[in-house]
Structures are given as structure tokens and as C-alpha cells.
Design an enzyme around this catalytic site. Structure first.
Site, short mmCIF file in Angstrom:
data_model
loop_
_atom_site.label_atom_id
_atom_site.label_comp_id
_atom_site.label_asym_id
_atom_site.label_seq_id
_atom_site.Cartn_x
_atom_site.Cartn_y
_atom_site.Cartn_z
N GLU A 123 69.47 -20.70 68.98
CA GLU A 123 69.34 -21.63 70.11
C GLU A 123 68.00 -22.37 70.09
O GLU A 123 67.89 -23.47 70.62
CB GLU A 123 69.50 -20.85 71.43
CG GLU A 123 69.93 -21.70 72.58
CD GLU A 123 70.42 -20.88 73.76
OE1 GLU A 123 69.71 -19.98 74.23
OE2 GLU A 123 71.53 -21.16 74.23
N HIS A 129 78.76 -2.63 52.42
CA HIS A 129 80.16 -2.45 52.04
C HIS A 129 81.04 -3.55 52.61
O HIS A 129 82.26 -3.43 52.64
CB HIS A 129 80.63 -1.06 52.50
CG HIS A 129 79.83 0.05 51.91
ND1 HIS A 129 80.15 0.67 50.72
CD2 HIS A 129 78.65 0.59 52.30
CE1 HIS A 129 79.23 1.57 50.42
NE2 HIS A 129 78.31 1.56 51.37
N LYS A 133 79.56 -26.36 79.32
CA LYS A 133 79.50 -25.89 80.71
C LYS A 133 80.23 -26.87 81.63
O LYS A 133 81.05 -26.47 82.46
CB LYS A 133 78.04 -25.77 81.17
CG LYS A 133 77.32 -24.58 80.60
CD LYS A 133 75.91 -24.50 81.18
CE LYS A 133 75.19 -23.28 80.65
NZ LYS A 133 73.82 -23.15 81.18
O1 LIG Z 1 69.73 -16.63 82.53
P1 LIG Z 1 70.75 -17.71 82.77
O2 LIG Z 1 70.19 -18.88 83.47
O3 LIG Z 1 71.97 -17.15 83.44
O4 LIG Z 1 71.21 -18.26 81.34
C1 LIG Z 1 71.87 -17.40 80.46
C2 LIG Z 1 72.02 -18.13 79.11
O5 LIG Z 1 72.91 -19.22 79.26
C3 LIG Z 1 72.43 -20.53 79.02
O6 LIG Z 1 73.57 -21.34 78.90
C4 LIG Z 1 71.59 -20.69 77.76
O7 LIG Z 1 72.38 -21.07 76.66
C5 LIG Z 1 70.86 -19.44 77.36
O8 LIG Z 1 69.62 -19.81 76.81
C6 LIG Z 1 70.67 -18.52 78.54
O9 LIG Z 1 70.00 -17.33 78.11
#
Ligand SMILES: O=P(O)(O)OC[C@H]1O[C@H](O)[C@H](O)[C@@H](O)[C@@H]1O
Length: 464
Positions: free
Chosen positions: A290, A319, A433
Site C-alpha cells: 500500500e 515445498h 469503497k
Molecule cells: O483504520 P481504518 O480507518 O478503519 O482503515 C483500515 C484500512 O482500510 C483503508 O481502506 C486503507 O486501505 C488501509 O490503509 C487501512 O489500514
């Protein structure tokens, strides 16, 4: 007790044209120095908060330890609800220090709660978790830096309903929120409900947050000495401040990764030779993938850069994967995690001497066997001209785990500087998202929903 890092197999003559030369590193000294200065400037400006974490103030450590004592006295189960950087660190550190493969619990943990990290929203797994724990004897540590992650908030809604049924209004006593100090739904909800909270500093990215309450509270609850974790991180922090590239573990490792990336090593395999370190490879996969997998550099140019993390386990994946690593494409750098002293010693008793395959094993220990296999695999890779380096743990304990966490985080920071990219954001996860919100009919995402649904699947290519 310091970690040693053996970079020999990146410079070894056996590598032939795959090897780096000392001149390559000497040629990187200027880049390293400007990277070190740039990182120091960012730290002084209050960015890159993870660099300060090893120096956590005493009152913050004491508060975490106090809450951990209360949880250990009152509750039988401690469940982390989180995902990505809000879960992988707690899982990796717990597995390293408490919870070996067969749930063998370390001495300290025996008196503490059973620990679970729920970092997915698989309905079968969630349903089974709620069967194996007793909600009325459980604390759910809801961890989300943004306070907005759909998976984690869904889990919160589910456990809240279960808790309300079991303990009524006292459900808030079974919740601890770890989130942004000011922003996000979880912070607002904590204020409304009066839920105990811990803060994730705004200048610490999720995948860099293991040494904040994200990792320190679960660790303390499960009996891990968090002061030792921080002490190890401090020692590594001092080593990673060294101004001589050849003596700076993070600066040197980052230079090796980037130089080899430029020579086609676009995959980095992390292969711990210890089950206890297995999930360090998972935590590192997010940290590398990331942070370094980016479309744009800091000048806004499209670079599509990245080094693909691969999770492996020694000896197990000898293996299943080593055939690819020794004879496949020359596109990988391997990172071994080696342990000098394991916390158990298992003898291989001699028997059946009439069979050579059994005779030579008898009288050795598994400790000797796993170390021999690591050195043998390292040799085979070297002979096949595959660059690799090894992080050597004198033993796996909170101090050396703290060193490893900091070393890998600092290495990523240097890689970001060398590659001139922002290693601390993750713009590439936003599209997925938004599409999720749209498909679930969230208000304000109708247009996105149409866009997603318009991507029709051609029936010809769907095999029934
Ligand atoms: O800690 P949060 O805000 O719930 O985020 C949880 C995770 O989801 C996000 O989409 C990012 O991709 C990550 O970098 C992050 O660790």
C-alpha cells in the site's frame, strides 16, 4: 539483543550479473543523505508521526497498562474488530509473542483473556466467532483510524445488538474504541455513548500504527510487555538515524530494494522461518504494497511503481514456492526472518537405523533441522542467482519484535523518498469503497451505482 541484518546475499559473487556491487551502494550515498534530511524535516514539521512512537510519553503507556489490567481482571475474551492497519499489527504481534500455531498460550497470557482478531466480514467466520465467545464476558476493541470503515462499523452494529440483548444498557462497558482523536463517526459515537476510547495520532498512518494504542492495547491485554516493544523500536530508531548509509539498516535495505526494483525485482517475498512470525509477512504485505504501489510520483507524473509483496513461510513453502523462486523469472528479492534461539527445543529421537532416510535425522533437534533448512534454501537461492537478505532474531521477544516493526516502517519511508512517491496515502482504495457504498444503496451514491451496474458481464464469457 539487537536484530542483525545479513545483506551478504545481495552482494555475493555467486549472483553473477544479478548482484549489486559496493559501488552501487556508494553511488546511493547522496540520495540517502537527502532522504535522511527530508525525513528529519518532515518529522520536525510534525509529519510522519510513526517515527516518534518509540518515545511514547509515560502517561500514555501507563493509561494503556491500566486499561489492560482492568480488562484482564474483568473479561474472558478480548476481540479486535478492525481491518488492514487496524488489525494486521495486533494479529502479527500476538502470534509472534503469545499465540503459537496451536493456540499455545504463553505464561503471561494464561491469566488473561482469549484473544481474537476479526479482520474480515465473512458471515461464516463472524457467526462462528459469536458462538465461541461469551459476549457478556467479552470486550470488543473497535479499531478504525478513519472511524468510517464499512466492515468495522458493520461488525460494531452486530456486536452492539448482541451485547444489548445480553447486558442491556451496560453494553458500553464491553466496548473500547481506538480511533481518530477528533474526527469520524466512531469518535462521535464514543462521545454520545460514553465509550472508553484511545486515540490514533492523526499523523500516523494506519499501516504504521502498531506502536500506537492500535497495537499496544491488545498487546498489553494479552500480557505482552509493551515497554519492551517500545524499547526495541527505540534501539532500531537510533540505528536508523545513522548518517553512514552502510550502517543505517533502513536506508541500506531501502536502497537495495529500489536498486533491485530498477533491475526487475518487482516482487519481494517475506519468508519467516518461524510460525510465530508468520503474520509479520501479512502485516508487511500491506506496509510494502500500500505504501509503494502508486500510480503517481510526487511530481504528479504517472509512474505505476510498486514491489509486489509475497507471503511465504519457512520451511513449509520450500515445498510449494521455492521451485518458482529458484527456477522461475528473475523478478524477486527474498527477505528471510531467521531465529537463532527458538522458545522450545524438540529432539528428534533416533529409531529405525536400518532406513537411511530416518537414521540421519535421529539425535538432531527440530531446531537444528529448521535452521539447516533455512541455510540450505538460502544457499540454493544464491546458487540460482536470486538475491536475498536475512533479518536475524537472536530470539523472538517483545524487544526484537519492536525492532523489526520499526525497521520495516523506516525502510518503507526511505523507499518512498528514493522513489519520490508519497508512501503514506492510499488513493487507490477509494474507487472500490465508493462502488461498495453504491451497491448497498447508500444515499448520494446513485450515480456511482449506475456506473457500476452498467459494466455488464458478457454472457458468452460466463461458463455455467
Ligand atoms: O483504520 P481504518 O480507518 O478503519 O482503515 C483500515 C484500512 O482500510 C483503508 O481502506 C486503507 O486501505 C488501509 O490503509 C487501512 O489500514
Amino acid at each position: 539483543m539487537a536484530l542483525k541484518i545479513d545483506f551478504n546475499n545481495v552482494f555475493h559473487p555467486y549472483l553473477q550479473k544479478e548482484r549489486l556491487g559496493e559501488a552501487d551502494i556508494d553511488g546511493y550515498k547522496e540520495k540517502f543523505t537527502s532522504a535522511l534530511i527530508s525525513l528529519r524535516e518532515k518529522k520536525e514539521k510534525g509529519e510522519l508521526g510513526f517515527f516518534h512512537l518509540p518515545y511514547l510519553p509515560e502517561e500514555e503507556i501507563a493509561e494503556i497498562e491500566k486499561t489492560a489490567r482492568e480488562v484482564r481482571e474483568k473479561f474472558k475474551y478480548f476481540v479486535v474488530l478492525g481491518i488492514g492497519g487496524s488489525a494486521l499489527g495486533p494479529l502479527a504481534v500476538h502470534t509472534a509473542l503469545n499465540n503459537l500455531r496451536y493456540n499455545e498460550l504463553s505464561e503471561e497470557l494464561r491469566g488473561g483473556p482469549k484473544f481474537y482478531v476479526e479482520d474480515n466480514i465473512d458471515p461464516e467466520r463472524m457467526a462462528s466467532l459469536l458462538k465461541v465467545i461469551e459476549p457478556e464476558k467479552t470486550v470488543f476493541n473497535v479499531i478504525t483510524k478513519s472511524g468510517a470503515t464499512a466492515e468495522t462499523l458493520s461488525q460494531l452494529l452486530i456486536v452492539t445488538e448482541v451485547l444489548k440483548k445480553k447486558v442491556g444498557k451496560r453494553f458500553t462497558e464491553h466496548l473500547i474504541f481506538t480511533t481518530d482523536p477528533e474526527k469520524g463517526s466512531l469518535r462521535a459515537l464514543a462521545r454520545e455513548l460514553g465509550v472508553k476510547t484511545f486515540a490514533i495520532p492523526p499523523n500516523v498512518g494506519g499501516r504504521f500504527s502498531e506502536l500506537t494504542p492500535v497495537g499496544l492495547l491488545p498487546a498489553a491485554v494479552t500480557g505482552i510487555n509493551i515497554r519492551e516493544l517500545l524499547a526495541g523500536a527505540r534501539e532500531m530508531a537510533e540505528r536508523c538515524e545513522r548518517e553512514n548509509l552502510w550502517e543505517n539498516p533502513a536506508g541500506l535495505a531501502a536502497a537495495i530494494h529500489v536498486l533491485l526494483l530498477e533491475r526487475g525485482k518487482n516482487m519481494a517475498v517475506m519468508m519467516p522461518y518461524a510460525d510465530s512470525l508468520k503474520y509479520m509477512a501479512d502485516w508487511y504485505a500491506q506496509l510494502l504494497g500500500e505504501s509503494i504501489g502508486k500510480r503517481l510520483n510526487r511530481r504528479g507524473e504517472e509512474v505505476f511503481v510498486g514491489q509486489t509483496p509475497v507471503k511465504a513461510l519457512g520451511v513449509t513453502d520450500q515445498h510449494s514456492q521455492v521451485q518458482l523462486y529458484t527456477e522461475g523469472p528473475f523478478d524477486k528479492l527474498l527477505i528471510f526472518l531467521e531465529v537463532e534461539r527458538y522458545r522450545n527445543r524438540v529432539v528428534i529421537p533416533p529409531d529405525f537405523p536400518q532406513y537411511a532416510e530416518l537414521k540421519f535425522l535421529g539425535g538432531h533437534t527440530l531446531n537444528e533441522l529448521i535452521i539447516a533448512e533455512k541455510k540450505a534454501t538460502e544457499f540454493a537461492l544464491l546458487k540460482a542467482r536470486r538475491p536475498n537478505y536475512t533479518v536475524i532474531f537472536p530470539e523472538v521477544n517483545p524487544y526484537t519484535v519492536g525492532e523489526l516493526l520499526y525497521f520495516l516502517e523506516a525502510k518503507i519511508a526511505f523507499m518512498g523518498e528514493y522513489l519520490d512517491i508519497n508512501a503514506f496515502d492510499q488513493p487507490g482504495v477509494e474507487e472500490g469503497k465508493k462502488a461498495t457504498y453504491a451497491l448497498l444503496g447508500r444515499e448520494g451514491f446513485e450515480e456511482k451505482r449506475q456506473e457500476v451496474l452498467k459494466v455488464k458481464k458478457e454472457p458468452r464469457f460466463i461458463l455455467e
